[in-house]
Design an enzyme around this catalytic site. Sequence first.
Site, PDB file in Angstrom:
ATOM      1  N   GLU A 152       0.844  -1.199   0.000  1.00 57.26           N
ATOM      2  CA  GLU A 152       0.000   0.000   0.000  1.00 57.26           C
ATOM      3  C   GLU A 152       0.878   1.247   0.000  1.00 57.26           C
ATOM      4  OE1 GLU A 152      -0.254   2.122   2.724  1.00 57.26           O
ATOM      5  OE2 GLU A 152       0.927   0.943   4.159  1.00 57.26           O
ATOM      6  N   LEU A 154      -0.569   4.296   0.958  1.00 56.44           N
ATOM      7  CA  LEU A 154      -1.468   5.269   1.595  1.00 56.44           C
ATOM      8  C   LEU A 154      -0.694   6.151   2.555  1.00 56.44           C
ATOM      9  CD1 LEU A 154      -4.163   2.640   2.653  1.00 56.44           C
ATOM     10  CD2 LEU A 154      -4.141   4.008   0.550  1.00 56.44           C
ATOM     11  N   ARG A 155      -1.020   7.433   2.557  1.00 59.77           N
ATOM     12  CA  ARG A 155      -0.430   8.333   3.543  1.00 59.77           C
ATOM     13  C   ARG A 155      -1.442   8.565   4.648  1.00 59.77           C
ATOM     14  NH1 ARG A 155       0.055  13.080  -0.493  1.00 59.77           N
ATOM     15  NH2 ARG A 155      -1.853  12.017  -1.048  1.00 59.77           N
ATOM     16  N   ASN A 227       9.292   4.198  -0.108  1.00 57.76           N
ATOM     17  CA  ASN A 227       9.355   4.921   1.168  1.00 57.76           C
ATOM     18  C   ASN A 227      10.762   5.439   1.441  1.00 57.76           C
ATOM     19  OD1 ASN A 227       6.703   4.735   1.768  1.00 57.76           O
ATOM     20  ND2 ASN A 227       6.911   3.420   3.541  1.00 57.76           N
ATOM     21  N   GLY A 276       8.748  11.451  10.517  1.00 59.12           N
ATOM     22  CA  GLY A 276       8.448  10.565  11.638  1.00 59.12           C
ATOM     23  C   GLY A 276       7.348   9.611  11.213  1.00 59.12           C
ATOM     24  N   CYS A 279       5.952   4.647   9.429  1.00 62.26           N
ATOM     25  CA  CYS A 279       6.305   4.046   8.136  1.00 62.26           C
ATOM     26  C   CYS A 279       7.729   4.374   7.729  1.00 62.26           C
ATOM     27  CB  CYS A 279       5.319   4.511   7.078  1.00 62.26           C
ATOM     28  SG  CYS A 279       3.637   4.064   7.505  1.00 62.26           S
ATOM     29  N   LYS A 339       2.534  14.247  11.886  1.00 61.10           N
ATOM     30  CA  LYS A 339       2.241  15.162  10.782  1.00 61.10           C
ATOM     31  C   LYS A 339       0.785  15.613  10.933  1.00 61.10           C
ATOM     32  CE  LYS A 339       0.707  11.983   7.210  1.00 61.10           C
ATOM     33  NZ  LYS A 339       0.835  11.624   5.813  1.00 61.10           N
TER      34      LYS A 339
HETATM   35  C1  UGA Z   1       4.413   7.217   4.047  1.00 63.24           C
HETATM   36  C2  UGA Z   1       4.395   7.281   2.526  1.00 63.24           C
HETATM   37  O1  UGA Z   1       4.289   8.632   2.101  1.00 63.24           O
HETATM   38  C3  UGA Z   1       3.222   6.467   1.966  1.00 63.24           C
HETATM   39  O2  UGA Z   1       3.272   6.460   0.536  1.00 63.24           O
HETATM   40  C4  UGA Z   1       3.299   5.035   2.500  1.00 63.24           C
HETATM   41  O3  UGA Z   1       2.215   4.241   2.068  1.00 63.24           O
HETATM   42  C5  UGA Z   1       3.280   5.087   4.016  1.00 63.24           C
HETATM   43  O4  UGA Z   1       4.409   5.855   4.470  1.00 63.24           O
HETATM   44  C6  UGA Z   1       3.333   3.663   4.538  1.00 63.24           C
HETATM   45  O5  UGA Z   1       4.361   2.984   4.353  1.00 63.24           O
HETATM   46  O6  UGA Z   1       2.321   3.157   5.054  1.00 63.24           O
HETATM   47  P1  UGA Z   1       3.106   8.575   5.948  1.00 63.24           P
HETATM   48  O7  UGA Z   1       4.002   7.916   6.951  1.00 63.24           O
HETATM   49  O8  UGA Z   1       1.655   8.643   6.246  1.00 63.24           O
HETATM   50  O9  UGA Z   1       3.244   7.876   4.499  1.00 63.24           O
HETATM   51  O10 UGA Z   1       3.613  10.054   5.813  1.00 63.24           O
HETATM   52  P2  UGA Z   1       4.282  11.082   4.787  1.00 63.24           P
HETATM   53  O11 UGA Z   1       3.223  11.986   4.314  1.00 63.24           O
HETATM   54  O12 UGA Z   1       5.158  10.446   3.787  1.00 63.24           O
HETATM   55  O13 UGA Z   1       5.148  11.909   5.853  1.00 63.24           O
HETATM   56  C7  UGA Z   1       6.139  11.257   6.657  1.00 63.24           C
HETATM   57  C8  UGA Z   1       6.839  12.250   7.549  1.00 63.24           C
HETATM   58  O14 UGA Z   1       7.674  13.117   6.782  1.00 63.24           O
HETATM   59  C9  UGA Z   1       5.961  13.174   8.379  1.00 63.24           C
HETATM   60  O15 UGA Z   1       6.521  13.283   9.659  1.00 63.24           O
HETATM   61  C10 UGA Z   1       5.996  14.502   7.648  1.00 63.24           C
HETATM   62  O16 UGA Z   1       5.812  15.581   8.523  1.00 63.24           O
HETATM   63  C11 UGA Z   1       7.409  14.465   7.084  1.00 63.24           C
HETATM   64  N1  UGA Z   1       7.563  15.228   5.823  1.00 63.24           N
HETATM   65  C12 UGA Z   1       6.819  14.867   4.742  1.00 63.24           C
HETATM   66  C13 UGA Z   1       8.485  16.251   5.739  1.00 63.24           C
HETATM   67  O17 UGA Z   1       9.185  16.567   6.714  1.00 63.24           O
HETATM   68  N2  UGA Z   1       8.636  16.911   4.547  1.00 63.24           N
HETATM   69  C14 UGA Z   1       7.904  16.585   3.463  1.00 63.24           C
HETATM   70  O18 UGA Z   1       8.087  17.236   2.409  1.00 63.24           O
HETATM   71  C15 UGA Z   1       6.973  15.544   3.546  1.00 63.24           C
END
Ligand code: UGA
Length: 450
Positions: A152, A154-155, A227, A276, A279, A339
């Site tokens: 998956e 998914l975010r 990821n 963080g 994932c 986040k």
């Molecule tokens: C992540 C991936 O984006 C998904 O595609 C994947 O399915 C998911 O892991 C998983 O393996 O289940 P997620 O952990 O929900 O999703 O979050 P992200 O939106 O990727 O953000 C991760 C972290 O990075 C957060 O702490 C966010 O604040 C930080 N972030 C994100 C940044 O510091 N800068 C950015 O530009 C984007």
Amino acid sequence: MRIAVIGCGYVGLVTGACLAEAGHELICNDIDEGRIASLQAGRVPIYEPHLDAVIEETRGARRLTFTKSVGEAIRAGDAIFICVGTPPKETGEPDLSAIDNVARQIATEARSPKLVIEKSTVPAHTGQQLKRALSAYRRDGGATFHVVSNPEFLREGTAVEDFFHPDRIVVGVDEPGVAEQLREIYRPILERRFRCPVHAAACPPTAMPEFLVTTINSAELIKHASNSFLALKISYANVLADLCEKLGGNVDEVTRAVGMDPRIGPQSLKAGLGFGGFCLPKDIQAFIYLAKTVGVDFGMLKETERVNQQRVERLLEKARKALWVLKGKKIALLGLAFKAHTDDIRFSSAIEVLRRLIAEGAEVCACDPQAMDRTRVLFPDVKFERDPYETMRGADAVLLVTEWPEFRELDWERVARLMARPLILDGRNLLNPQRMRKLGFEYDSFGRPE
Ligand code: UGA
């Protein structure tokens, strides 16, 4: 085709509820009977936008049911999605005991052929181990199993939207014909034949999702590779931010232009406190570990991890520079979740900031639109305020540590009057530096010097 989901964590719940919303009949189970009891009573144990409405509707239509009996779920499902947790061990190696346990249950409970779909994030070769486990635990003359890896993407916070509007659906199979069964399951999504629970009027025009068929090993690698690359991009943006501070550039301008190159892309380039959640941090650990087991040194991912671990310290350096000693200072912490749009605090940089502030003796008052209840349990002595203005009243500094859009929309003019010292350290580059300085704040963020 009736579908079972084993594991009602975030991935299992979103998968089960959204497949039911797309028209399938779903039965879901979790080892945690309390969680199932809550779901049966209509209480959704996590905050994920739109998920509660989808669950309510599909339960009402009797397309989504929850059971405490794993045997019932397994016997009922022609296709079984394994969505159990794979938490990291001390070494970074993922703990796959829950998958092994489910394999044993499927092998002993199944009475008819089953499509066994690995949805949990697992290292390459888990699919092969799963096949072996199913056949080892199978009763004499028992059911046949077809294993599929269906990672998956998914975010958290936009998971329902991502489920209905994916860029790609990856299906890893090692036998002919099996991918077609997955195509059937995802047909409503692939052909956009669903009533979208996210976009009431019309869905935004996006490309139709790709249905990608690969081997099981490739599918597992695709998940880790995706990821890890996102993590790498975020750490890259964070090093750029540090450079901008030293050289006088503006990281927002730099990453905006860099991201316009379609070979690079604009997302996951936002500098700040780093990544963080449950994932990215655990996935890169697992990928580094997996590479090491086969003699490959994934040095760039180790560096990605190292850069990320420094982000919290970078913010605290700014806090010490502005406040000198943190002990006894009144600090308002805006954000706790890892986040925005989630109540998840696992591996949250915001929580790490909170921990460090407490260790240094600061007097912290924290606020988060969704994650306070989860945090309160871990930090019973911290003061929490639902109202962000009350959180900041009389504070010596505000540390903004989760990128909730509602924090951007606050009446900052009012905040400037409420604080003992109008000082903002914006760990997520969320606010506009010029505007904040104009309102009289001392303001600092990452990579956006005056
Ligand atoms: C992540 C991936 O984006 C998904 O595609 C994947 O399915 C998911 O892991 C998983 O393996 O289940 P997620 O952990 O929900 O999703 O979050 P992200 O939106 O990727 O953000 C991760 C972290 O990075 C957060 O702490 C966010 O604040 C930080 N972030 C994100 C940044 O510091 N800068 C950015 O530009 C984007």
